[in-house]
Design a protein around this motif. Structure first.
Motif, mmCIF file in Angstrom:
data_model
loop_
_atom_site.group_PDB
_atom_site.id
_atom_site.type_symbol
_atom_site.label_atom_id
_atom_site.label_comp_id
_atom_site.label_asym_id
_atom_site.label_seq_id
_atom_site.Cartn_x
_atom_site.Cartn_y
_atom_site.Cartn_z
ATOM 1 N N ILE A 123 73.455 36.238 85.091
ATOM 2 C CA ILE A 123 73.954 37.580 84.769
ATOM 3 C C ILE A 123 74.405 37.686 83.315
ATOM 4 C CG2 ILE A 123 76.355 37.141 85.463
ATOM 5 C CD1 ILE A 123 74.278 40.348 85.878
ATOM 6 N N LEU A 124 74.805 36.544 82.717
ATOM 7 C CA LEU A 124 75.234 36.569 81.314
ATOM 8 C C LEU A 124 74.100 37.038 80.401
ATOM 9 C CD1 LEU A 124 77.480 35.959 79.268
ATOM 10 C CD2 LEU A 124 76.566 33.647 79.080
ATOM 11 N N ILE A 125 72.874 36.623 80.691
ATOM 12 C CA ILE A 125 71.726 37.000 79.854
ATOM 13 C C ILE A 125 71.432 38.485 79.996
ATOM 14 C CG2 ILE A 125 69.250 36.629 79.476
ATOM 15 C CD1 ILE A 125 69.751 33.734 80.494
ATOM 16 N N VAL A 126 71.367 38.972 81.247
ATOM 17 C CA VAL A 126 71.104 40.402 81.484
ATOM 18 C C VAL A 126 72.208 41.250 80.869
ATOM 19 C CG1 VAL A 126 70.772 42.166 83.251
ATOM 20 C CG2 VAL A 126 69.817 39.896 83.584
ATOM 21 N N SER A 127 73.461 40.815 81.040
ATOM 22 C CA SER A 127 74.596 41.569 80.495
ATOM 23 C C SER A 127 74.543 41.619 78.972
ATOM 24 C CB SER A 127 75.918 40.931 80.936
ATOM 25 O OG SER A 127 75.996 40.880 82.330
ATOM 26 N N SER A 128 74.191 40.495 78.343
ATOM 27 C CA SER A 128 74.090 40.466 76.878
ATOM 28 C C SER A 128 73.022 41.431 76.387
ATOM 29 C CB SER A 128 73.772 39.052 76.397
ATOM 30 O OG SER A 128 74.728 38.140 76.860
ATOM 31 N N LEU A 129 71.881 41.481 77.091
ATOM 32 C CA LEU A 129 70.800 42.395 76.702
ATOM 33 C C LEU A 129 71.221 43.854 76.861
ATOM 34 C CD1 LEU A 129 67.810 40.486 78.348
ATOM 35 C CD2 LEU A 129 68.272 40.689 75.909
ATOM 36 N N VAL A 130 71.912 44.154 77.952
ATOM 37 C CA VAL A 130 72.379 45.532 78.192
ATOM 38 C C VAL A 130 73.411 45.937 77.141
ATOM 39 C CG1 VAL A 130 73.725 46.961 79.795
ATOM 40 C CG2 VAL A 130 71.848 45.573 80.651
ATOM 41 N N ILE A 131 74.326 45.023 76.807
ATOM 42 C CA ILE A 131 75.353 45.326 75.796
ATOM 43 C C ILE A 131 74.723 45.548 74.429
ATOM 44 C CG2 ILE A 131 77.279 44.293 74.508
ATOM 45 C CD1 ILE A 131 78.208 43.082 77.184
ATOM 46 N N LEU A 132 73.735 44.716 74.070
ATOM 47 C CA LEU A 132 73.041 44.907 72.787
ATOM 48 C C LEU A 132 72.304 46.241 72.745
ATOM 49 C CD1 LEU A 132 71.631 41.361 71.984
ATOM 50 C CD2 LEU A 132 73.123 42.718 70.523
ATOM 51 N N ALA A 133 71.668 46.612 73.856
ATOM 52 C CA ALA A 133 70.984 47.909 73.928
ATOM 53 C C ALA A 133 71.977 49.049 73.750
ATOM 54 C CB ALA A 133 70.257 48.037 75.269
ATOM 55 N N ALA A 134 73.132 48.943 74.408
ATOM 56 C CA ALA A 134 74.160 49.989 74.290
ATOM 57 C C ALA A 134 74.735 50.049 72.877
ATOM 58 C CB ALA A 134 75.277 49.717 75.303
ATOM 59 N N MET A 135 74.867 48.890 72.224
ATOM 60 C CA MET A 135 75.393 48.866 70.854
ATOM 61 C C MET A 135 74.453 49.559 69.872
ATOM 62 S SD MET A 135 77.019 45.052 70.645
ATOM 63 C CE MET A 135 77.119 45.037 68.859
ATOM 64 N N THR A 136 73.131 49.399 70.061
ATOM 65 C CA THR A 136 72.198 50.081 69.156
ATOM 66 C C THR A 136 72.227 51.584 69.377
ATOM 67 O OG1 THR A 136 70.399 49.733 70.733
ATOM 68 C CG2 THR A 136 70.626 48.135 68.964
ATOM 69 N N LYS A 137 72.255 52.011 70.631
ATOM 70 C CA LYS A 137 72.210 53.454 70.916
ATOM 71 C C LYS A 137 73.527 54.123 70.543
ATOM 72 C CE LYS A 137 68.917 55.035 72.997
ATOM 73 N NZ LYS A 137 67.632 55.406 72.441
ATOM 74 N N SER A 138 74.644 53.411 70.694
ATOM 75 C CA SER A 138 75.945 53.988 70.353
ATOM 76 C C SER A 138 76.428 53.553 68.972
ATOM 77 C CB SER A 138 76.984 53.614 71.420
ATOM 78 O OG SER A 138 76.658 54.231 72.644
ATOM 79 N N ALA A 139 75.535 52.973 68.179
ATOM 80 C CA ALA A 139 75.733 52.737 66.731
ATOM 81 C C ALA A 139 76.938 51.867 66.400
ATOM 82 C CB ALA A 139 75.845 54.075 66.003
ATOM 83 N N GLN A 140 77.136 50.786 67.143
ATOM 84 C CA GLN A 140 78.205 49.857 66.801
ATOM 85 C C GLN A 140 77.719 48.904 65.704
ATOM 86 O OE1 GLN A 140 81.387 50.253 68.585
ATOM 87 N NE2 GLN A 140 80.134 52.079 68.859
ATOM 88 N N ILE A 141 78.668 48.278 65.006
ATOM 89 C CA ILE A 141 78.325 47.277 63.983
ATOM 90 C C ILE A 141 77.442 46.202 64.637
ATOM 91 C CG2 ILE A 141 79.309 45.384 62.637
ATOM 92 C CD1 ILE A 141 81.659 47.174 61.961
ATOM 93 N N PRO A 142 76.341 45.784 64.042
ATOM 94 C CA PRO A 142 75.802 46.117 62.717
ATOM 95 C C PRO A 142 74.726 47.204 62.748
ATOM 96 C CG PRO A 142 74.683 44.185 63.553
ATOM 97 C CD PRO A 142 75.613 44.647 64.647
ATOM 98 N N PHE A 143 74.683 48.023 63.812
ATOM 99 C CA PHE A 143 73.644 49.049 63.952
ATOM 100 C C PHE A 143 74.192 50.450 63.640
ATOM 101 C CE2 PHE A 143 72.967 45.745 67.260
ATOM 102 C CZ PHE A 143 71.812 45.179 66.748
ATOM 103 N N SER A 144 75.173 50.527 62.742
ATOM 104 C CA SER A 144 75.873 51.800 62.526
ATOM 105 C C SER A 144 75.175 52.730 61.545
ATOM 106 C CB SER A 144 77.290 51.519 62.015
ATOM 107 O OG SER A 144 77.980 50.680 62.893
ATOM 108 N N SER A 145 74.266 52.209 60.730
ATOM 109 C CA SER A 145 73.783 52.998 59.592
ATOM 110 C C SER A 145 72.932 54.194 59.998
ATOM 111 C CB SER A 145 72.993 52.100 58.640
ATOM 112 O OG SER A 145 71.937 51.484 59.322
ATOM 113 N N TRP A 146 72.328 54.175 61.205
ATOM 114 C CA TRP A 146 71.433 55.272 61.567
ATOM 115 C C TRP A 146 72.196 56.539 61.919
ATOM 116 C CZ3 TRP A 146 71.598 57.944 66.090
ATOM 117 C CH2 TRP A 146 72.196 57.333 67.202
#
Length: 579
Positions: free
Chosen positions: A184-207
């Motif tokens: 579950i750690l792997i799936v959770s990490s992937l979901v969190i990274l996906a959410a971070m890009t869509k919600s523009a968290q560091i380091p994906f904030s510039s868009w």
């Protein structure tokens, strides 16, 4: 033709409004009766494998859809006048409807594959909307937006692949099994990274600030309840497996830094739409922080209240830009309190709600979030990130009000300002929700009160932070006007704060530069060098030379044969001497 355009606008507005009312009543009914409805539609069945489309209808999805469609209806009505000179207004309305449909897919899907359908739809339609005004700036902003969101799409795809280990993609059915599994750690990490890009968290904030190239009505929709909130909503749905993981502590730190970065950058910014975009980034950081603390209901509550006043804030900004002949620099504004009082009133209401002023919509969610945080046992760093960022929200809001309302009018004297009643009508409904929406939603979502036990000064901490934030910006404005020439010496520090800690440069130019240099060198050395000589044109020219030599040989000249014979004899003699 004009009547057809108006008809499509009005039909879309009426449909969205009625659908919003229907889903609200349905959501309240499901909430009070503690019901959840699953709809399954078997698309195709081959041997023992069936492809099923599943929809999750519960109080959370219905209330969120109600808010999304309500704001969309107001944006469509607002666009009727704001985009009245646009030739392709029908295309604009269709894009909005596609955007809302993609968001509804994300909201109602308990299945990662159907989530990807809406998730990818949001990214694609947002690209079409960001490049709506066709120029180089819009194109660059659109490419940055879509490519950075593709990172999140790839993470969802990898999550889909990894969830094959659980035997299916409907994560709602797999709660007990997923919690007890080590993968579950792997799936959770992937979901969190996906959410971070869509919600523009560091380091994906510039868009997120770059997406301001879209028309203002789209900004009101994107930055309030659709694109940027998709990541937060996904984590709310996955909160049952995320709360016990260590990775949430990393998310807590990242989201806190995002809040701080957005607040500092907004203090230095002069573009009206970018200031509001950075405030959205700050609020998304707040939602992610409270999610990482395990309070998913509170994050959802703030998601809804934030949607009301942020959509209103963007609409007010659109009116101000419209009135000021498309000028977005707040230094050129001023005196709007006298020239457009109704827009000024609504701007003040939305800004007060954003700051968490008592009894506005934002107060009910932000105050509850901060008080629940004070009940927890966290270190001083997280405490400072929370409260300093909240104080910065007040600071940049008051700075915006100072420049737009109380500052001297700095625009051309021939600018005529007139308020449009259709635009004001759509904004008025959101202003009412920005005042009463927080209390109404708190009665629905939190039917039983939470136990909060704090000392007097901790209870008043929110008020202290609001007061200190106002005091801070007062002294900052005084210092800027008084020591302007002296502060120029610190331009590097100002640039660091203004350019989002250089994350916008690092994520675009920093990543691209190395690959562009490699591409340039390969073009010079290979494509224009050895490849040109040995491949392509080189093969053609070399074969041509050999064929010409062969042709000369085939002419059977006596002189040529005698010369070849002499060369052969000389080579033979030379080899005999050597041997």
């Amino acid at each position: 033709m004009i009547k057809l355009k108006l008809c499509i606008c009005l039909l879309s507005f009426v449909f969205m409004l009625l659908f919003s009312v229907f889903t609200l009543f349905m959501g309240v009914n499901l909430l009070f009766n503690s019901m959840t409805i699953f709809l399954e539609w078997e698309l195709i069945s081959i041997n023992s494998t069936s492809f099923v489309m599943t929809l999750l209808i519960d109080w959370m999805s219905m209330i969120f859809i109600s808010v999304v469609t309500l704001i969309s209806s107001m944006v469509i009505l607002y666009s009727k006048m704001y985009m009245s000179n646009e030739l392709n207004i029908n295309r604009f309305i269709y894009l909005i409807l596609l955007f809302v449909l993609s968001m509804v897919f994300v909201i109602m899907s308990p299945n990662l594959i159907s989530i990807l359908l809406g998730w990818d739809g949001l990214g694609l339609v947002s690209y079409c909307l960001v490049i709506y005004y066709q120029n180089s700036k819009s194109y660059n902003s659109g490419m940055l937006t879509v490519l950075m969101n593709r990172v999140g799409d790839v993470m969802i795809l990898m999550g889909i692949v990894w969830m094959l280990n659980f035997g299916g993609w409907n994560y709602i059915y797999l709660v007990d099994f997923m919690i007890s599994d080590n993968n579950i750690l792997i799936v959770s990490s992937l979901v969190i990274l996906a959410a971070m890009t869509k919600s523009a968290q560091i380091p994906f904030s510039s868009w997120l600030p770059a997406a301001m190239a879209a028309p203002t009505p789209i900004s009101a929709l994107v930055h309030s309840s659709t694109l940027v909130t998709a990541g937060v909503y996904l984590l709310i749905r996955f909160s049952f497996v995320l709360n016990s993981l260590f990775i949430m502590k990393i998310l807590l730190l990242i989201s806190g830094l995002t809040m701080l970065m957005a607040g500092i950058s907004a203090l230095m910014e002069y573009d009206l739409k970018k200031i509001i975009a950075l405030s959205t980034l700050s609020q998304l950081g707040l939602m992610m922080m409270i999610l990482s603390l395990g309070l998913s209901d509170l994050a959802f509550f703030h998601l809804l209240t934030h949607a009301f006043f942020k959509a209103l804030l963007f609409m007010c900004a659109g009116c101000m830009i419209h009135y000021m002949s498309d000028v977005q620099d707040i230094r050129n504004m001023g005196g709007l309190m006298k020239s457009s009082p109704l827009v000024s009133l609504m701007l003040n209401v939305s800004n007060l709600a954003l700051c968490g002023f008592p009894f506005m919509a934002g107060f009910y969610s932000k105050d509850l979030i901060l008080e629940m945080f004070l009940m927890m046992n966290f270190n001083l760093l997280v405490f400072l990130l929370f409260f300093v960022s909240t104080g910065l929200t007040v600071s940049y809001t008051l700075r915006l009000l100072y420049y737009s309302m109380f500052y001297d009018f700095s625009m051309y004297s021939n600018v005529s300002i007139s308020e449009d009643y259709i635009m004001l009508g759509s904004m008025m409904s959101l202003m009412i929700l920005s005042v009463v929406g927080g209390s109404s939603l708190s009665w629905f979502i939190f039917s039983s009160p939470s136990m909060i036990y704090l000392s007097f000064h901790m209870k008043m901490m929110v008020m202290y932070v609001i007061f200190l934030g106002g005091l801070f910006i007062y002294f900052i404005i005084k210092l800027v006007f008084k020591f302007h020439n002296y502060l120029i010496k610190f331009y590097k520090l100002v640039m660091f704060m203004n350019y989002m800690w250089f994350f916008s440069s690092l994520s675009v130019y920093g990543l691209n530069y190395t690959f562009m240099q490699i591409g340039f060198k390969s073009l010079k050395v290979l494509d224009f060098g050895w490849f040109e000589f040995g491949v392509g044109q080189g093969i053609y020219s070399n074969l041509k030379k050999f064929s010409l030599i062969n042709q000369i040989v085939q002419f059977n000249f006596l002189k040529l044969f005698l010369m070849i014979f002499v060369i052969y004899i000389l080579i033979s003699i030379f080899l005999m001497i050597l041997l």
